[in-house]
Design an enzyme around this catalytic site. Structure first.
Site, PDB file in Angstrom:
ATOM      1  N   HIS A 127     -24.932  66.659  52.596  1.00 20.08           N
ATOM      2  CA  HIS A 127     -26.208  65.987  52.369  1.00 20.08           C
ATOM      3  C   HIS A 127     -26.154  65.324  50.999  1.00 20.08           C
ATOM      4  O   HIS A 127     -25.446  65.778  50.091  1.00 20.08           O
ATOM      5  CB  HIS A 127     -27.325  67.036  52.424  1.00 20.08           C
ATOM      6  CG  HIS A 127     -28.718  66.498  52.396  1.00 20.08           C
ATOM      7  ND1 HIS A 127     -29.327  66.045  51.244  1.00 20.08           N
ATOM      8  CD2 HIS A 127     -29.650  66.365  53.380  1.00 20.08           C
ATOM      9  CE1 HIS A 127     -30.560  65.664  51.508  1.00 20.08           C
ATOM     10  NE2 HIS A 127     -30.783  65.843  52.797  1.00 20.08           N
ATOM     11  N   ASP A 204     -24.616  75.123  50.029  1.00 18.73           N
ATOM     12  CA  ASP A 204     -25.919  74.591  50.429  1.00 18.73           C
ATOM     13  C   ASP A 204     -26.307  75.286  51.728  1.00 18.73           C
ATOM     14  O   ASP A 204     -25.753  75.003  52.791  1.00 18.73           O
ATOM     15  CB  ASP A 204     -25.809  73.076  50.606  1.00 18.73           C
ATOM     16  CG  ASP A 204     -27.075  72.446  51.188  1.00 18.73           C
ATOM     17  OD1 ASP A 204     -28.030  73.173  51.515  1.00 18.73           O
ATOM     18  OD2 ASP A 204     -27.094  71.208  51.333  1.00 18.73           O
ATOM     19  N   GLN A 207     -29.649  74.572  55.958  1.00 21.70           N
ATOM     20  CA  GLN A 207     -29.690  74.584  57.416  1.00 21.70           C
ATOM     21  C   GLN A 207     -29.218  75.910  58.003  1.00 21.70           C
ATOM     22  O   GLN A 207     -29.225  76.084  59.226  1.00 21.70           O
ATOM     23  CB  GLN A 207     -28.838  73.440  57.978  1.00 21.70           C
ATOM     24  CG  GLN A 207     -29.288  72.056  57.554  1.00 21.70           C
ATOM     25  CD  GLN A 207     -30.627  71.677  58.140  1.00 21.70           C
ATOM     26  OE1 GLN A 207     -31.074  72.219  59.148  1.00 21.70           O
ATOM     27  NE2 GLN A 207     -31.297  70.708  57.521  1.00 21.70           N
ATOM     28  N   LYS A 230     -37.880  74.592  55.476  1.00 21.19           N
ATOM     29  CA  LYS A 230     -37.115  74.550  56.725  1.00 21.19           C
ATOM     30  C   LYS A 230     -37.137  75.899  57.447  1.00 21.19           C
ATOM     31  O   LYS A 230     -36.754  75.980  58.618  1.00 21.19           O
ATOM     32  CB  LYS A 230     -35.674  74.122  56.449  1.00 21.19           C
ATOM     33  CG  LYS A 230     -35.546  72.703  55.893  1.00 21.19           C
ATOM     34  CD  LYS A 230     -34.099  72.308  55.690  1.00 21.19           C
ATOM     35  CE  LYS A 230     -33.965  71.002  54.931  1.00 21.19           C
ATOM     36  NZ  LYS A 230     -34.553  69.844  55.641  1.00 21.19           N
ATOM     37  N   CYS A 368     -29.733  61.391  55.318  1.00 14.76           N
ATOM     38  CA  CYS A 368     -29.261  61.673  53.964  1.00 14.76           C
ATOM     39  C   CYS A 368     -27.790  62.080  53.968  1.00 14.76           C
ATOM     40  O   CYS A 368     -27.375  63.011  53.279  1.00 14.76           O
ATOM     41  CB  CYS A 368     -30.110  62.757  53.293  1.00 14.76           C
ATOM     42  SG  CYS A 368     -31.821  62.282  53.028  1.00 14.76           S
TER      43      CYS A 368
END
Length: 410
Positions: A127, A204, A207, A230, A368
């Protein structure tokens, strides 16, 4: 793939989400954009509402009852997040989201340390939030970026990645789960390899946190970032986990109130980590809501959530694969409940616009992830992302709507 889901009444779970009952353009809403932001259960909405109605005060500043209640609830959320991630509460910096968390590491850890000739390794599937901060740091320090590529399925090319981990590499930053392809990277194996070579790792987890059980201690990274909105929590919330030795060595990123012990014009004594990174009044209600979201997800069970979403993914993949001219991007061996796709002859934005008129919310664009779009040679894709509150009937309705839209466009 996850184990079969426990006996859970998923219709009852879905009823916990007020927004999912509304209509769009006169059609029942089919929300397939949870990778963008997750919907909020009533318990999260109620927790935020209750704070403002009954407990609203600033944290860590007042000794009156409201101040004590607010502080206890805010720090209680930190404790809930620590248990959720299997880490210590004093290793968690509460911040506005993954973007802030990564920038904190970039400016407070990387900027003071990197020198000309040093290298940062990223992957093609990152991202922008895990690309741009490192570009800015590289420009200011003289460091260089190296990029690990993908194979034809959308899996990370591990042999090529490991070949990049040369002595000048100081940091490896990569996503746990791709927001475009759904690829689940073997972060535990990768971090173990990097650590043996003295390379610091940042993951990261935006997700990953909403969709699978996380054990950061077992992953073995140095930094892990997540975003609250999220994972059924309010917007403007997130967490950076960091090894204690990093937090102690890193200078503050922002200056102001609460991150200090004593201020004199001659100099300032900073608070202990993680509070020295939490300048100013925080998003108190947001983190109380995120704490409620953690309780909610935990009550269902992250293993059950992952299993449910894998069932939805398999069903949707089978249905979409039968549509002529439809291309799915990403068929990784281990994949989260995300399907990026295009229909031959139709632009992604046109598809998404017409699907919206049918009540179906999917995302279109570059997500993104410009470098990943360039890799596939397309400017944009549509993305259907599923959560445990979606249903098989919704997938059927989505496929029917997509076939209708395809006929209109071709």
């Amino acid at each position: 793939m996850a184990q079969a889901a426990a006996a859970i009444d998923w219709a009852k779970v879905r009823a916990d989400f007020p927004l999912l009952t509304r209509q769009v353009h006169g059609k029942p809403l089919i929300y397939l954009d949870s990778a963008n932001t997750g919907q909020k259960p009533a318990v999260v909405i109620d927790a935020v509402d209750d704070f403002y109605r009954r407990h609203n005060a600033n944290v860590s500043r007042a000794v009156h009852a409201l101040g004590t209640e607010a502080t206890e609830a805010y720090e209680g959320a930190r404790g809930k997040l620590a248990s959720f991630l299997n880490v210590r509460a004093d290793e968690l910096v509460l911040c506005s989201g993954t973007t802030f968390a990564i920038n904190l590491v970039a400016y407070s850890w990387a900027l003071p340390r990197l020198q000309p000739g040093d290298a940062i390794v990223l992957t093609r599937m990152e991202h922008h939030a895990n690309i741009v901060p490192w570009q800015l740091v590289a420009e200011r320090t003289g460091a260089v970026l190296k990029v690990a590529e993908l194979d034809e399925r959308g899996d990370l090319d591990l042999d090529q990645l490991y070949s990049l981990l040369t002595p000048e590499v100081k940091l490896l930053a990569l996503t746990h789960v791709s927001n475009v392809l759904g690829t689940v990277n073997p972060v535990r194996e990768i971090c173990r390899r990097a650590r043996k070579q003295g390379i610091v790792t940042l993951i990261d987890g935006s997700q990953a946190a909403p969709h699978r059980a996380l054990d950061i201690a077992a992953i073995g990274c140095d930094f892990y970032a997540i975003t609250g909105h999220k994972m059924a929590g309010p917007t403007g919330t997130g967490v950076l986990w960091a090894r204690r030795e990093h937090l102690q060595a890193m200078p503050p990123f922002l200056g102001g109130g609460e991150m200090i012990r004593e201020v004199r014009f001659e100099g300032t004594v900073f608070n202990d980590a993680p509070h020295k990174f939490e300048a100013g009044t925080p998003n108190i209600s947001g983190f109380i809501g995120l704490g409620a979201a953690v309780d909610y997800l935990s009550s269902i069970g992250m293993a059950n959530i992952e299993a449910r979403e894998q069932e939805l993914l398999a069903y949707a993949t089978g249905k979409l694969s039968q549509i002529p001219g439809l291309r799915i991007f990403g068929e990784a061996r281990e994949k989260a409940a995300v399907i990026s796709f295009l229909v031959e002859g139709a632009h992604a934005h046109d598809l998404a616009t017409l699907l919206d008129l049918e009540g179906v919310a999917v995302r279109s664009g570059h997500h993104c992830a410009h470098p990943l779009m360039h890799h596939f040679g397309v400017p944009a894709t549509c993305r259907a992302s599923f959560a445990f509150y979606n249903t098989f009937d919704e997938i059927d309705a989505f496929v029917t709507a997509l076939q209708k839209v395809r006929t209109l466009l071709l």
